[in-house]
Design a protein around this motif. Structure first.
Motif, mmCIF file in Angstrom:
data_model
loop_
_atom_site.group_PDB
_atom_site.id
_atom_site.type_symbol
_atom_site.label_atom_id
_atom_site.label_comp_id
_atom_site.label_asym_id
_atom_site.label_seq_id
_atom_site.Cartn_x
_atom_site.Cartn_y
_atom_site.Cartn_z
ATOM 1 N N MET A 182 0.843 -1.207 0.000
ATOM 2 C CA MET A 182 0.000 0.000 0.000
ATOM 3 C C MET A 182 0.875 1.252 0.000
ATOM 4 N N ASP A 183 1.956 1.246 0.772
ATOM 5 C CA ASP A 183 2.885 2.375 0.742
ATOM 6 C C ASP A 183 3.472 2.557 -0.654
ATOM 7 N N LEU A 184 3.814 1.446 -1.291
ATOM 8 C CA LEU A 184 4.373 1.495 -2.647
ATOM 9 C C LEU A 184 3.344 2.066 -3.631
ATOM 10 N N MET A 185 2.095 1.628 -3.518
ATOM 11 C CA MET A 185 1.055 2.156 -4.408
ATOM 12 C C MET A 185 0.855 3.653 -4.185
ATOM 13 N N ASP A 186 0.873 4.076 -2.933
ATOM 14 C CA ASP A 186 0.748 5.506 -2.639
ATOM 15 C C ASP A 186 1.917 6.283 -3.250
ATOM 16 N N ALA A 187 3.110 5.728 -3.134
ATOM 17 C CA ALA A 187 4.294 6.395 -3.697
ATOM 18 C C ALA A 187 4.175 6.536 -5.206
ATOM 19 N N VAL A 188 3.677 5.505 -5.874
ATOM 20 C CA VAL A 188 3.492 5.565 -7.329
ATOM 21 C C VAL A 188 2.466 6.640 -7.688
ATOM 22 N N LEU A 189 1.400 6.727 -6.902
ATOM 23 C CA LEU A 189 0.340 7.692 -7.201
ATOM 24 C C LEU A 189 0.763 9.141 -7.012
ATOM 25 N N VAL A 190 1.609 9.419 -6.033
ATOM 26 C CA VAL A 190 1.950 10.813 -5.746
ATOM 27 C C VAL A 190 3.271 11.265 -6.361
ATOM 28 N N GLU B 90 13.899 4.818 -6.598
ATOM 29 C CA GLU B 90 13.602 6.193 -6.186
ATOM 30 C C GLU B 90 12.214 6.340 -5.558
ATOM 31 N N LEU B 91 11.353 5.349 -5.755
ATOM 32 C CA LEU B 91 10.049 5.400 -5.089
ATOM 33 C C LEU B 91 10.206 5.360 -3.573
ATOM 34 N N SER B 92 11.314 4.785 -3.099
ATOM 35 C CA SER B 92 11.534 4.715 -1.654
ATOM 36 C C SER B 92 11.805 6.085 -1.053
ATOM 37 N N SER C 113 9.992 8.690 -1.740
ATOM 38 C CA SER C 113 8.716 9.392 -1.647
ATOM 39 C C SER C 113 8.337 9.575 -0.181
ATOM 40 N N PRO C 114 7.782 10.729 0.179
ATOM 41 C CA PRO C 114 7.417 10.960 1.582
ATOM 42 C C PRO C 114 6.345 9.995 2.089
ATOM 43 N N VAL C 115 5.552 9.408 1.196
ATOM 44 C CA VAL C 115 4.507 8.485 1.652
ATOM 45 C C VAL C 115 5.011 7.057 1.815
ATOM 46 N N PHE C 116 6.213 6.775 1.322
ATOM 47 C CA PHE C 116 6.789 5.441 1.520
ATOM 48 C C PHE C 116 7.567 5.476 2.830
ATOM 49 N N ARG C 117 7.017 4.853 3.855
ATOM 50 C CA ARG C 117 7.550 4.988 5.212
ATOM 51 C C ARG C 117 8.607 3.943 5.562
ATOM 52 N N ARG C 118 9.134 3.266 4.584
ATOM 53 C CA ARG C 118 10.104 2.220 4.840
ATOM 54 C C ARG C 118 11.427 2.548 4.160
ATOM 55 N N LYS C 119 12.414 1.675 4.307
ATOM 56 C CA LYS C 119 13.693 1.869 3.629
ATOM 57 C C LYS C 119 13.639 1.197 2.259
ATOM 58 N N TRP C 120 14.579 1.557 1.390
ATOM 59 C CA TRP C 120 14.485 1.129 -0.002
ATOM 60 C C TRP C 120 14.450 -0.381 -0.222
ATOM 61 N N PRO C 121 15.092 -1.240 0.577
ATOM 62 C CA PRO C 121 14.983 -2.676 0.293
ATOM 63 C C PRO C 121 13.548 -3.198 0.427
ATOM 64 N N SER C 122 12.733 -2.482 1.181
ATOM 65 C CA SER C 122 11.345 -2.905 1.357
ATOM 66 C C SER C 122 10.561 -2.859 0.062
ATOM 67 N N LEU C 123 10.979 -2.038 -0.891
ATOM 68 C CA LEU C 123 10.311 -2.010 -2.197
ATOM 69 C C LEU C 123 10.330 -3.392 -2.824
ATOM 70 N N TYR C 124 11.506 -3.970 -2.878
ATOM 71 C CA TYR C 124 11.675 -5.266 -3.522
ATOM 72 C C TYR C 124 11.026 -6.373 -2.697
ATOM 73 N N GLU C 125 11.174 -6.305 -1.383
ATOM 74 C CA GLU C 125 10.565 -7.307 -0.512
ATOM 75 C C GLU C 125 9.046 -7.264 -0.602
ATOM 76 N N ALA C 126 8.492 -6.064 -0.724
ATOM 77 C CA ALA C 126 7.036 -5.934 -0.818
ATOM 78 C C ALA C 126 6.512 -6.675 -2.034
ATOM 79 N N LEU C 127 7.160 -6.508 -3.157
ATOM 80 C CA LEU C 127 6.704 -7.184 -4.367
ATOM 81 C C LEU C 127 7.014 -8.673 -4.334
ATOM 82 N N GLU C 128 8.127 -9.025 -3.734
ATOM 83 C CA GLU C 128 8.506 -10.432 -3.654
ATOM 84 C C GLU C 128 7.577 -11.197 -2.714
#
Length: 136
Positions: A25-33, A42-44, A46-61
């Motif tokens: 959900m954080d990732l989707m918010d980051a994409v939207l804004v 670079e989506l990590s 975004s101010p709405v992505f409240r996690r660190k950048w490795p979480s991007l990949y883990e979220a999708l995985e």
């Protein structure tokens, strides 16, 4: 779509996302804004992505969404009396004169992640610390 409808839509989508739904959900918010996304990482920033950048990949995985449920939810929100136009660039032809980066081929596969997890669990089961395992 009203604010109340938007909240109901988000809650319904959230329930259908499966594992790792908060990060997704954080990732989707980051994409939207985010106005422009030059790279996935670079989506990590975004101010709405409240996690660190490795979480991007883990979220999708880790995410295992209920695809049919999400598709039904999306279809329900499509306008009934309007023509829908979808556009995307999936050109298979090379653009010979386009400015591009030098090709680099770096892939991450699920099998690599599984092998890494097996190797880590092997070390942890022996009581070996991360630092000791990294030194091997």
């Amino acid at each position: 779509m009203t604010w109340k409808n938007w909240q109901q839509f988000r809650e319904a989508a959230y329930k259908l996302l499966g594992t790792g739904k908060d990060a997704v959900m954080d990732l989707m918010d980051a994409v939207l804004v985010t106005r422009s996304v030059p790279s996935f990482a670079e989506l990590s920033m975004s101010p709405v992505f409240r996690r660190k950048w490795p979480s991007l990949y883990e979220a999708l995985e880790d995410c295992s969404p209920q695809r049919r449920g999400l598709m039904k939810l999306y279809i329900k929100e499509l306008p009934k009396n309007e023509r829908i136009i979808l556009a995307g660039d999936h050109t298979a032809y090379p653009r010979l004169y386009a400015d591009t980066l030098k090709p680099t081929f770096r892939t991450l596969s699920v099998t690599t992640s599984q092998k890494r997890k097996e190797r880590e669990s092997k070390y942890l089961s022996r009581g070996v610390s991360w630092r000791q395992a990294a030194a091997n």
